[in-house]
Design a protein around this motif. Structure first.
Motif, PDB file in Angstrom:
ATOM      1  N   THR A 131     -28.656 -16.196 -78.996  1.00  0.00           N
ATOM      2  CA  THR A 131     -29.088 -14.966 -79.666  1.00  0.00           C
ATOM      3  C   THR A 131     -30.400 -15.176 -80.398  1.00  0.00           C
TER       4      THR A 131
ATOM      5  N   ALA B 215     -33.881 -13.586 -79.439  1.00  0.00           N
ATOM      6  CA  ALA B 215     -34.350 -12.575 -80.388  1.00  0.00           C
ATOM      7  C   ALA B 215     -35.732 -12.895 -80.944  1.00  0.00           C
TER       8      ALA B 215
ATOM      9  N   PRO C 125     -38.702 -13.917 -79.757  1.00  0.00           N
ATOM     10  CA  PRO C 125     -39.903 -13.271 -79.201  1.00  0.00           C
ATOM     11  C   PRO C 125     -39.957 -11.775 -79.505  1.00  0.00           C
ATOM     12  N   VAL C 126     -38.794 -11.138 -79.587  1.00  0.00           N
ATOM     13  CA  VAL C 126     -38.780  -9.697 -79.876  1.00  0.00           C
ATOM     14  C   VAL C 126     -39.273  -9.465 -81.306  1.00  0.00           C
TER      15      VAL C 126
ATOM     16  N   LEU D 218     -37.785  -1.033 -84.951  1.00  0.00           N
ATOM     17  CA  LEU D 218     -36.601  -1.577 -85.628  1.00  0.00           C
ATOM     18  C   LEU D 218     -35.438  -0.606 -85.513  1.00  0.00           C
TER      19      LEU D 218
ATOM     20  N   ILE E  28     -33.967  -0.940 -82.163  1.00  0.00           N
ATOM     21  CA  ILE E  28     -33.217  -2.188 -82.023  1.00  0.00           C
ATOM     22  C   ILE E  28     -31.867  -2.101 -82.729  1.00  0.00           C
TER      23      ILE E  28
ATOM     24  N   ALA F  73     -27.382  -9.153 -81.794  1.00  0.00           N
ATOM     25  CA  ALA F  73     -28.842  -9.180 -81.630  1.00  0.00           C
ATOM     26  C   ALA F  73     -29.609  -8.675 -82.854  1.00  0.00           C
ATOM     27  N   PRO F  74     -29.254  -7.502 -83.402  1.00  0.00           N
ATOM     28  CA  PRO F  74     -30.049  -7.023 -84.533  1.00  0.00           C
ATOM     29  C   PRO F  74     -29.956  -7.946 -85.750  1.00  0.00           C
ATOM     30  N   PHE F  75     -28.791  -8.601 -85.913  1.00  0.00           N
ATOM     31  CA  PHE F  75     -28.629  -9.526 -87.038  1.00  0.00           C
ATOM     32  C   PHE F  75     -29.603 -10.683 -86.931  1.00  0.00           C
TER      33      PHE F  75
ATOM     34  N   ILE G 125     -32.588 -10.499 -85.087  1.00  0.00           N
ATOM     35  CA  ILE G 125     -33.971 -10.013 -85.057  1.00  0.00           C
ATOM     36  C   ILE G 125     -34.468  -9.685 -86.462  1.00  0.00           C
TER      37      ILE G 125
ATOM     38  N   PHE H 153     -37.800 -11.079 -88.250  1.00  0.00           N
ATOM     39  CA  PHE H 153     -38.888 -10.107 -88.409  1.00  0.00           C
ATOM     40  C   PHE H 153     -39.394 -10.084 -89.850  1.00  0.00           C
TER      41      PHE H 153
ATOM     42  N   PHE I 157     -45.260 -10.226 -73.817  1.00  0.00           N
ATOM     43  CA  PHE I 157     -44.351  -9.983 -74.940  1.00  0.00           C
ATOM     44  C   PHE I 157     -43.762  -8.581 -74.871  1.00  0.00           C
TER      45      PHE I 157
ATOM     46  N   TYR J  11     -41.176  -8.353 -72.218  1.00  0.00           N
ATOM     47  CA  TYR J  11     -39.952  -9.025 -72.647  1.00  0.00           C
ATOM     48  C   TYR J  11     -39.180  -8.155 -73.639  1.00  0.00           C
ATOM     49  N   ALA J  12     -39.898  -7.595 -74.608  1.00  0.00           N
ATOM     50  CA  ALA J  12     -39.248  -6.771 -75.633  1.00  0.00           C
ATOM     51  C   ALA J  12     -38.583  -5.558 -74.984  1.00  0.00           C
TER      52      ALA J  12
ATOM     53  N   TYR K  15     -35.494  -6.630 -73.285  1.00  0.00           N
ATOM     54  CA  TYR K  15     -34.476  -6.891 -74.297  1.00  0.00           C
ATOM     55  C   TYR K  15     -33.840  -5.578 -74.753  1.00  0.00           C
ATOM     56  N   LEU K  16     -34.665  -4.562 -74.916  1.00  0.00           N
ATOM     57  CA  LEU K  16     -34.130  -3.244 -75.285  1.00  0.00           C
ATOM     58  C   LEU K  16     -33.187  -2.740 -74.203  1.00  0.00           C
TER      59      LEU K  16
ATOM     60  N   PHE L 293     -31.352  -4.556 -72.235  1.00  0.00           N
ATOM     61  CA  PHE L 293     -30.120  -5.322 -72.434  1.00  0.00           C
ATOM     62  C   PHE L 293     -29.309  -4.712 -73.575  1.00  0.00           C
ATOM     63  N   LEU L 294     -30.006  -4.342 -74.659  1.00  0.00           N
ATOM     64  CA  LEU L 294     -29.303  -3.771 -75.808  1.00  0.00           C
ATOM     65  C   LEU L 294     -28.679  -2.418 -75.460  1.00  0.00           C
ATOM     66  N   TYR L 295     -29.392  -1.663 -74.647  1.00  0.00           N
ATOM     67  CA  TYR L 295     -28.935  -0.293 -74.381  1.00  0.00           C
ATOM     68  C   TYR L 295     -28.061  -0.167 -73.135  1.00  0.00           C
TER      69      TYR L 295
ATOM     70  N   GLY M  14     -36.525  -1.727 -91.714  1.00  0.00           N
ATOM     71  CA  GLY M  14     -35.507  -0.838 -91.175  1.00  0.00           C
ATOM     72  C   GLY M  14     -34.285  -0.912 -92.052  1.00  0.00           C
TER      73      GLY M  14
ATOM     74  N   LEU N   4     -30.658  -2.531 -93.273  1.00  0.00           N
ATOM     75  CA  LEU N   4     -30.180  -3.894 -93.565  1.00  0.00           C
ATOM     76  C   LEU N   4     -31.009  -4.622 -94.602  1.00  0.00           C
TER      77      LEU N   4
END
Lengths: 292, 269, 368
Positions: free
Chosen positions: A86, A90, A92-93, A110, A113, A171-173, A175, A179, B7, B10-11, B14-15, B17-19, B267, B269
């Protein structure tokens, strides 16, 4: 404001009063129960009632019974695998969003994500089952394009599927802390690195990466600690060989009604996690110091 | 630049994959087939229609709503206290106390669930919606604090002093100045706590007794392949609802930042 | 300098041995002072000297550990900040971002339950006073720095306080704006006649604006006097160094009586100084000090009967209106900085030039 005697801190009282409601709540419903859990782990299950004699028997059972020990070790393995993959995936993102996205669009990235994280965890896990299954989306796609001639079976109901699903869920945890750490890096430091003759790549390793370490350490811990206790993912996509410690705890508590043994397993798992986290923090301590 | 393109690719991957799971959800919800697999069988709304006849679903929804609303209100109230205490005051044992309150953020939910279970059964509290609320408040308060802290953090302390200086009491200064300025954070916290509670499974599973919440209901239905398409329909609605609530929460969070004059880089968190 | 309004001989603020401890940190170490009604008073000092803390004890935001703070003759010990006859202008201005300009300015009037018209009239008056007529409906967060400052001023003055407290009010403005606001604040203070207490770390600002200045170091008042006395007769080497520039030359005291001191200073030789020309050396050893503009560099004919010493120009720093010369007076070890106004017919001197320095004992201060 009235005159006050020397040394008294008028702020402390206000602060304590302010923190009291959430603190009392956490003390009563978190600290006390955790303590009781610890106490239970030293008692014995007597079928009809709990025998309140101090004993290490539950821990002995937890650490010598090959079934329990096996599950514990597998949980650790899975957690470590999930954490490493993970965080590596994560980074590179987080780097892209921090360094290559226009400042006014960062929060949109964000937001994108984090959205999947907030949508029904159960259903997301179930859909991984649909994606990875024998007749699943992935196999169907690969068969259709002719890359494989028979459905892959190593995808579901084993450790792989657990790792993939958890890597997705956390994943978000991973990233977000990375970040945040990258955002804090003064960009002129990177220019200084290059100005002093380093290549972009070496600047990354000598400047960016060390400065991003607090975020990386945070990401590792925030993924590693909760994953070991995940219940839903191993239950739904793990199959018999993908069971983890949470499933074992649930079994002891809700099926076998053996609270003391369940508590000992829970405490043991937490102990290992705490120990490994402490070792990890100790190993990375030199990166975590520095100016606040 | 070539590096940036890599990059970005890749990002975006990755999105994807997330979605991936979320994108599949509506596809199967509208698919006219009883098996959740490709190829698709054509469009239907029958799974959505069938939701209304499912026994137990209505009760689960009601339970979940009661729990989520109560949790949101209680967690946000506790969050306001903690966020204000941590951003405005220095007091003894601040670190340990805040650490304890924030602990559920990293603590596996199953640990929270079983330790609460042991205590509740030990002192003879019957498991019910109330016990789920107790657990959910414990779990969502750290998130509420995280959101509210950033609202309270961006407040200039002299705003409060200015109100006080101009003749207001501590309480009226809070009402007239602090509250309006952190309101976006409070709304955001309410929505996030609500969403988290609505989605929470483990604690509800352990502490609910005979009371079933929506996730517990969904988990049970996974055992019956025939009910899965209906769950896909239900999930579609839930996801749509979550996205809507989160978008509103994000809107308020951003508005809060603009209002207090800060710049937006973070964001949730 | 703008002429000041006559100041009534009535005390508005009095500190009696005010002490403030933060845990083990002694922030205010026995402050005793009186501030007169209608005075423009400044608390000047480096950061951490306690000036802001002292200001906040008047406002009531800081409790004091010991001593008494009196406002208009009344002990403030049991009077909370919201009941004190003082209002504050905050360093950050503390403009409520969710309210309009008019709502900000009228904030303090809420308790008075005025009619809508009366409220609008008072707010209008206050806005006019600070030159913001017609800005009432603007959103507060859309204002410029200077406008925010004016809103903060109007908001603090609308309650007609006995004392206006200003916490570094101009530090966020650029130089031009700051100079303009200094003059406006002085004019406004004369117009409303309210006691102004200004906290600043900018010595120039304090000198320009204040009737009297209290210089603070380490929680104590080092000197309290009017601007000119502060500049010309600093009571200690520390004050002298904090305000403006001062040169120091080692000296020894030869003899002293009640009203004069006989001194032998390096470079200048023997001289007699009046008793009010003596300050504390603050641990630096005995020396005489002088300001850069109080001595004159001469190249040609000697001034009849004047005291002169030979010197060499070691460095020339040209500022346009002024030139700074680092000169080494014969018989001294370190260069002293002198300043000369550049006039139309006076050439800027060269580095290395041999000159003479005209001086007078009246320009010197003895620190011992």
């Amino acid at each position: 404001m009235a005159r006050r005697v020397r040394g008294a801190n008028p702020e402390a009282l206000g602060g304590l009063l302010m923190i009291a409601p959430p603190a009392v709540y956490a003390l009563l419903l978190l600290a006390a129960p955790l303590l009781l859990l610890l106490v239970y782990s030293f008692w014995t299950d007597g079928y009809l009632e709990i025998i309140r004699d101090f004993t290490f028997a539950n821990y002995h059972e937890t650490w010598t019974n090959p079934l329990y020990r096996g599950v514990m070790m597998r949980s650790l393995m899975v957690s470590l695998l999930v954490t490493v993959s993970t965080v590596l995936l994560a980074f590179p993102v987080a780097y892209f969003v921090s360094f290559h996205v226009a400042p006014n669009r960062k929060s949109t990235w964000l937001f994108l994500i984090t959205i999947p994280f907030w949508t029904s965890y159960l259903i997301r896990v179930f859909l991984w089952k649909v994606i990875l299954g024998y007749n699943g989306v992935l196999n169907a796609g690969l068969l259709k394009t002719g890359i494989i001639s028979e459905p892959l079976t190593f995808l579901l109901y084993n450790t792989n599927s657990v790792v993939i699903t958890l890597a997705h869920a956390y994943a978000p945890f991973a990233i977000l802390p990375i970040f945040v750490a990258l955002e804090r890096i003064d960009r002129s430091l990177l220019e200084a690195g290059q100005d002093l003759g380093e290549s972009k790549l070496m600047t990354f390793f000598r400047v960016t990466l060390p400065l991003a370490m607090p975020g990386l350490v945070g990401a590792v811990l925030i993924v590693f600690i909760p994953t070991i206790g995940d219940y839903v993912t191993p239950q739904l996509v793990g199959g018999p060989e993908g069971r983890m410690v949470a499933n074992l705890i649930q079994l002891q508590y809700l099926r076998l009604d053996n609270y003391p043994l369940g508590s000992a397993i829970a405490i043991s798992a937490m102990g290992i996690v705490a120990l490994l986290s402490a070792v990890f923090l100790f190993m990375t301590r030199k990166y975590l110091r520095g100016p606040k | 630049m070539k590096g940036v393109a890599i990059f970005r690719a890749y990002a975006l991957a990755y999105l994807l994959f997330l979605y991936a799971p979320i994108v599949l959800l509506p596809i199967f919800a509208f698919n006219n087939g009883t098996v959740i697999a490709f190829p698709l069988q054509g469009f239907t709304l029958r799974w959505f229609a069938q939701m209304w006849t499912e026994p137990g679903l209505g009760q689960a929804v009601r339970n979940s709503l009661i729990i989520a609303v109560s949790t949101a209100v209680l967690a946000t109230m506790l969050g306001v206290f903690a966020a204000r205490a941590s951003t405005r005051y220095a007091f003894p044992a601040k670190g340990p106390l805040m650490g304890l309150i924030m602990l559920p953020l990293v603590l596996p939910e199953i640990i929270v669930a079983v330790s609460l279970l042991v205590v509740l059964l030990g002192i003879g509290v019957p498991l019910s919606i109330l016990t789920i609320i107790l657990g959910h408040v414990l779990m969502t308060t750290p998130f509420a604090i995280a959101i509210l802290s950033s609202s309270f953090q961006s407040l200039d302390r002299s705003l409060e002093e200015a109100a006080y200086d101009l003749g207001e009491t501590r309480l009226s200064a809070f009402r007239l100045v602090i509250l309006p300025l952190v309101m976006p954070g409070i709304i955001s916290s309410l929505l996030i706590s609500f969403t988290l509670s609505l989605d929470e499974f483990i604690i509800a599973f352990f502490l609910g007794g005979t009371q079933v919440t929506l996730p517990v209901y969904i988990f049970a239905q996974f055992r019956f392949p025939a009910s899965v398409p209906v769950i896909m329909a239900l999930g579609t609605i839930l996801v749509a609802l979550s996205v809507l609530l989160l978008t509103i929460a994000e809107y308020f969070r951003r508005r809060g930042i603009t209002r207090s004059g800060g710049t937006d880089t973070g964001g949730f968190l | 300098m703008i002429p000041k309004a006559p100041i009534a001989d009535q005390t508005m603020i009095e500190f009696r041995d005010v002490q403030k401890w933060y845990g083990d940190y002694h922030a205010l170490r026995g402050i005793s002072a009186k501030i007169r009604a209608g005075e423009f008073f400044s608390l000047l000092g480096p950061s951490g000297c306690g000036k802001t803390t002292l200001l906040r004890t008047i406002a009531g935001f800081e409790g004091i550990s010991d001593g008494v703070v009196l406002v208009d003759g009344k002990d403030m010990a049991d009077v909370p900040a919201n009941k004190r006859p003082t209002n504050m202008m905050f360093q950050s201005y503390a403009i409520f971002p969710h309210l309009t300009v008019a709502q900000n300015v009228g904030f303090g009037l809420r308790k008075q339950r005025l009619s809508k018209d009366e409220m609008a009239r008072r707010v209008g008056e206050a806005l006019e006073m600070v030159g913001l007529e017609g800005y009432g409906a603007r959103a507060a967060h859309a204002l410029s720095g200077g406008q925010r400052q004016r809103v903060a001023l109007a908001r603090a003055l609308i309650l007609k306080p006995k004392v206006l407290l200003l916490d570094e009010p101009l530090s966020a403005l650029d130089k031009k704006m700051r100079e303009q606001m200094q003059v406006e604040l002085i004019k406004l203070q004369r117009q409303v006649g309210i006691t102004f207490i200004l906290v600043t770390h900018d010595q120039e600002e304090a000198l320009v604006m204040s009737d009297r200045i209290a210089v603070m170091f380490d929680g104590e008042i080092a000197q309290l006097s009017d601007a000119e006395t502060l500049y010309r007769r600093p009571k200690s080497r520390r004050v002298a160094e904090f305000i403006g520039t001062m040169n120091f030359l080692p000296a020894t005291v030869i003899a002293e009586s009640d009203d004069v001191v006989e001194v032998d200073a390096q470079g200048f030789g023997r001289m007699t100084l009046a008793a009010d020309q003596v300050g504390a050396d603050a641990g630096h050893g005995t020396s005489v000090g002088f300001r850069p503009e109080t001595l004159t560099i001469i190249q040609d004919a000697p001034i009849a009967g004047g005291r002169e010493v030979p010197a060499i120009i070691e460095e020339v720093v040209y500022y346009g209106d002024m030139t700074y010369y680092d000169v080494r007076i014969e018989g001294t070890e370190r260069a002293a900085r002198l300043s000369m106004r550049n006039t139309f017919n006076r050439a800027v001197l060269d580095r290395g030039a041999a000159v003479r320095i005209a001086w007078s004992p009246a320009a010197l201060i003895l620190f011992r």
